[in-house]
Design an enzyme around this catalytic site. Sequence first.
Site, PDB file in Angstrom:
ATOM      1  N   HIS A   1     -43.912  -5.564 -10.798  1.00  0.00           N
ATOM      2  CA  HIS A   1     -43.148  -6.816 -10.671  1.00  0.00           C
ATOM      3  C   HIS A   1     -42.013  -6.647  -9.653  1.00  0.00           C
ATOM      4  O   HIS A   1     -40.840  -6.862  -9.960  1.00  0.00           O
ATOM      5  CB  HIS A   1     -42.587  -7.241 -12.044  1.00  0.00           C
ATOM      6  CG  HIS A   1     -42.328  -8.726 -12.119  1.00  0.00           C
ATOM      7  ND1 HIS A   1     -42.219  -9.405 -13.308  1.00  0.00           N
ATOM      8  CD2 HIS A   1     -42.170  -9.662 -11.163  1.00  0.00           C
ATOM      9  CE1 HIS A   1     -41.996 -10.699 -13.082  1.00  0.00           C
ATOM     10  NE2 HIS A   1     -41.963 -10.872 -11.773  1.00  0.00           N
TER      11      HIS A   1
ATOM     12  N   ARG B   1     -47.486 -15.109 -12.688  1.00  0.00           N
ATOM     13  CA  ARG B   1     -47.298 -14.622 -14.046  1.00  0.00           C
ATOM     14  C   ARG B   1     -48.630 -14.083 -14.547  1.00  0.00           C
ATOM     15  O   ARG B   1     -49.686 -14.660 -14.252  1.00  0.00           O
ATOM     16  CB  ARG B   1     -46.815 -15.739 -14.985  1.00  0.00           C
ATOM     17  CG  ARG B   1     -45.358 -16.138 -14.806  1.00  0.00           C
ATOM     18  CD  ARG B   1     -44.404 -15.051 -15.302  1.00  0.00           C
ATOM     19  NE  ARG B   1     -42.998 -15.385 -15.107  1.00  0.00           N
ATOM     20  CZ  ARG B   1     -42.277 -15.017 -14.057  1.00  0.00           C
ATOM     21  NH1 ARG B   1     -42.846 -14.324 -13.080  1.00  0.00           N
ATOM     22  NH2 ARG B   1     -40.999 -15.331 -13.968  1.00  0.00           N
TER      23      ARG B   1
ATOM     24  N   GLU C   1     -46.608  -7.687 -19.649  1.00  0.00           N
ATOM     25  CA  GLU C   1     -45.863  -7.405 -18.412  1.00  0.00           C
ATOM     26  C   GLU C   1     -46.060  -5.964 -17.938  1.00  0.00           C
ATOM     27  O   GLU C   1     -46.245  -5.723 -16.757  1.00  0.00           O
ATOM     28  CB  GLU C   1     -44.374  -7.691 -18.649  1.00  0.00           C
ATOM     29  CG  GLU C   1     -43.463  -7.374 -17.490  1.00  0.00           C
ATOM     30  CD  GLU C   1     -43.552  -8.368 -16.341  1.00  0.00           C
ATOM     31  OE1 GLU C   1     -43.371  -7.926 -15.193  1.00  0.00           O
ATOM     32  OE2 GLU C   1     -43.800  -9.560 -16.582  1.00  0.00           O
TER      33      GLU C   1
END
Length: 342
Positions: free
Chosen positions: A300, A253, A281
């Site tokens: 991601h 993360r 993100e």
Amino acid sequence: MHHATDNRPALLLSMDPGIPERLLTDAHRARLAALTRTDPHLVAHDLATPAPEVVAALAEAEVLLTCWGAPPLTAAVLERAPRLRAVVHAAGSVKHHITDACWERGLAVTSAAAANALPVAEYTLAAILFAGKRVLHSAQRYAEVRADHAWTAESTVWGNYRRTVGLVGASRIGRRVIELLRPFDFEVLLHDPYVQPAEAGGLGVELVSLDELCARASIVSVHAPQLPATHRMIGAAQLAAMPDGATLINTARGSLVDEAALLPHLRAGRLHAVLDVTDPEVPPAGSPLYELPNVLLTPHVAGSLGNELHRMADQALDELERYVRGEPFREAVLPTALERSA
């Protein structure tokens, strides 16, 4: 034609509307139909203000099959689902939808975190091998030079023989990475406050403090869960301790790494990074992470994508079959474990 004595449990799909087409093959759907009574076209995404057909299905459902985008199973939702006994999650973390109310009800919960761990570990292995071999750098240099060149002179510190790799977190993914690294000539360091020295010995790794790991490893890969205790655990001190030319890999993360402290090291070219996750993100459009030659930034993608979703569906349906046979889940999620897992 099933008769009135049909004892297959009623199952409801609950996830983002576009997910079932990507998650379930025709073979999965056939298996699901054999095991349960399911309307394959009904996908419950909103359980807070559900449509009438969802209300009816929820009232009957004994099992929920969930995936990404599953709505939270609050006390109010559970009141509408008096027969619900199990939640089978065909993805990794259940933290977004499994609430305290689920544990109070005594629901059996399982997740496909084990299946989702494999592609992340594979991505990590590739990143480690390419980092040690300086593949990103040599590809860029080759594009600059476009000629014969004294590569051997330039590559004295490259290579994967007896390189020291530091893994932060013996999570499912961290342990899978340890397994995948076994065939190679690496020295593997591990930092994990929950692992005892004897267990580390069994894994074939050396247990060290986080600071020692960062100081000794030329490649550091982060596999810890996102918890208050792990927020920016790779901070200014840890980054400064990393040797010149070291690579930081983050597939966990973004919040686990202090990006503001990392950027000066990257800008100076002192450290390299492979980042599949960032904080936020998606980095802002002006972020140097997109442009720096010593950063491999991916959106991601380390976790399950494309055909890898079918592996999570396989595991979920194996668990569903155990439930239908009256057996306990093999990959049961327990409330106590959630305090220190992703």
